[in-house]
Design a protein around this motif. Structure first.
Motif, PDB file in Angstrom:
ATOM      1  N   SER A  68       6.741   1.778 -14.965  1.00 31.72           N
ATOM      2  CA  SER A  68       7.166   0.394 -15.124  1.00 31.72           C
ATOM      3  C   SER A  68       6.251  -0.594 -14.413  1.00 31.72           C
ATOM      4  N   ARG A  69       5.495  -0.128 -13.411  1.00 33.02           N
ATOM      5  CA  ARG A  69       4.613  -1.029 -12.670  1.00 33.02           C
ATOM      6  C   ARG A  69       3.147  -0.608 -12.767  1.00 33.02           C
ATOM      7  N   ALA A  70       2.821   0.167 -13.801  1.00 30.48           N
ATOM      8  CA  ALA A  70       1.455   0.667 -13.941  1.00 30.48           C
ATOM      9  C   ALA A  70       0.442  -0.467 -14.058  1.00 30.48           C
ATOM     10  N   GLU A  71       0.768  -1.513 -14.807  1.00 32.58           N
ATOM     11  CA  GLU A  71      -0.182  -2.622 -14.958  1.00 32.58           C
ATOM     12  C   GLU A  71      -0.432  -3.305 -13.615  1.00 32.58           C
TER      13      GLU A  71
ATOM     14  N   GLN B  55       0.812  -1.219   0.000  1.00 29.76           N
ATOM     15  CA  GLN B  55       0.000   0.000   0.000  1.00 29.76           C
ATOM     16  C   GLN B  55       0.853   1.282   0.000  1.00 29.76           C
ATOM     17  N   GLY B  56       2.165   1.101  -0.047  1.00 38.29           N
ATOM     18  CA  GLY B  56       3.048   2.260  -0.019  1.00 38.29           C
ATOM     19  C   GLY B  56       3.156   2.912   1.348  1.00 38.29           C
ATOM     20  N   ARG B  57       2.724   2.203   2.400  1.00 36.42           N
ATOM     21  CA  ARG B  57       2.647   2.811   3.723  1.00 36.42           C
ATOM     22  C   ARG B  57       3.583   2.170   4.755  1.00 36.42           C
ATOM     23  N   ALA B  58       4.471   1.291   4.331  1.00 31.73           N
ATOM     24  CA  ALA B  58       5.321   0.589   5.298  1.00 31.73           C
ATOM     25  C   ALA B  58       6.145   1.558   6.142  1.00 31.73           C
TER      26      ALA B  58
ATOM     27  N   GLY C 128      -5.739  -2.395  -7.975  1.00 29.13           N
ATOM     28  CA  GLY C 128      -6.792  -1.435  -7.685  1.00 29.13           C
ATOM     29  C   GLY C 128      -6.303  -0.124  -7.107  1.00 29.13           C
ATOM     30  N   LEU C 129      -5.016   0.144  -7.264  1.00 27.39           N
ATOM     31  CA  LEU C 129      -4.445   1.364  -6.710  1.00 27.39           C
ATOM     32  C   LEU C 129      -4.566   2.560  -7.648  1.00 27.39           C
ATOM     33  N   ILE C 130      -4.729   2.297  -8.944  1.00 29.54           N
ATOM     34  CA  ILE C 130      -4.970   3.356  -9.919  1.00 29.54           C
ATOM     35  C   ILE C 130      -6.073   2.910 -10.855  1.00 29.54           C
TER      36      ILE C 130
END
Length: 217
Positions: free
Chosen positions: A187-190, A125-128, A196-198
């Motif tokens: 590079s990690r858009a897919e 989640q990008g929150r670590a 479900g983050l974008i």
């Protein structure tokens, strides 16, 4: 501002400069003690010194980053105490008038322990790092102290604001900027879409600066 960036140290970019601009518009107390968390090149530490901070400390888990912050302070005429380690190591020993943070916040499959990606990758989640930071910021601030944190909308700014408010800080988003994805995000858009983050086809993100102030009891 002249900045040296050794290989593997996070390059100052849109998030760095948005937070720097927010700091310029905030009333930095004269002679304030400032802590720059996850300092990278020390760009924010240098900015704080140029704005009148009395004592500037920069901390980063990367040895190269800590060295870069010290060197860039010297290069720009700002004395910086650069520490290699975790920001949590300072809890219980020091407090500051201002805490600045541009921590790793890019969603990723895991949190790397070494290598240049640890400057941006921060778990699913990008929150670590953000969650740990929100937990310790109240313990790093003096009375009437202020913190400023920048991260992406992908990490849910409401979570950050609510965590800080839950620690009896007055917190709110004070600045926003929409930017196109950089190379890492592209590079990690897919994967971001599948998680479900974008939204499908989304190739931009909004950066937010969150300010938190110690309130009187």
């Amino acid at each position: 501002m002249w900045l040296l960036r050794p290989p593997g140290v996070y390059r100052p970019q849109e998030d760095t400069w948005l937070l720097a601009e927010a700091l310029r518009t905030a009333p930095l107390p004269p002679g304030a003690s400032v802590l720059d968390v996850c300092t990278g090149t020390g760009a924010l530490a240098v900015t704080a010194g140029q704005l009148g901070a009395g004592a500037v400390t920069a901390v980063d888990v990367s040895r190269r980053a800590a060295a870069a912050a010290w060197m860039n302070g010297r290069l720009n005429g700002v004395p910086i105490r650069a520490l290699r380690g975790h920001f949590g190591d300072l809890v219980g020993s020091e407090r500051f008038d201002v805490v600045l943070a541009n921590p790793p916040y890019v969603p990723a499959l895991y949190v790397p322990e070494r290598g240049k990606a640890r400057a941006w990758d921060a778990g699913m989640q990008g929150r670590a790092i953000l969650d740990r930071l929100c937990a310790v910021i109240p313990l790093l601030l003096h009375d009437k102290g202020m913190a400023m944190i920048i991260h992406s909308e992908l990490c849910d700014p409401d979570v950050t604001v609510n965590q800080l408010r839950g620690a009896n800080l007055k917190a709110a988003v004070i600045a926003r900027e929409i930017i196109p994805f950089g190379p890492v995000m592209r590079s990690r858009a897919e994967w971001l879409e599948s998680a479900g983050l974008i939204e499908p086809g989304q190739r931009h993100e909004e950066l937010v600066v969150i300010r938190a102030d110690v309130t009187s009891l």
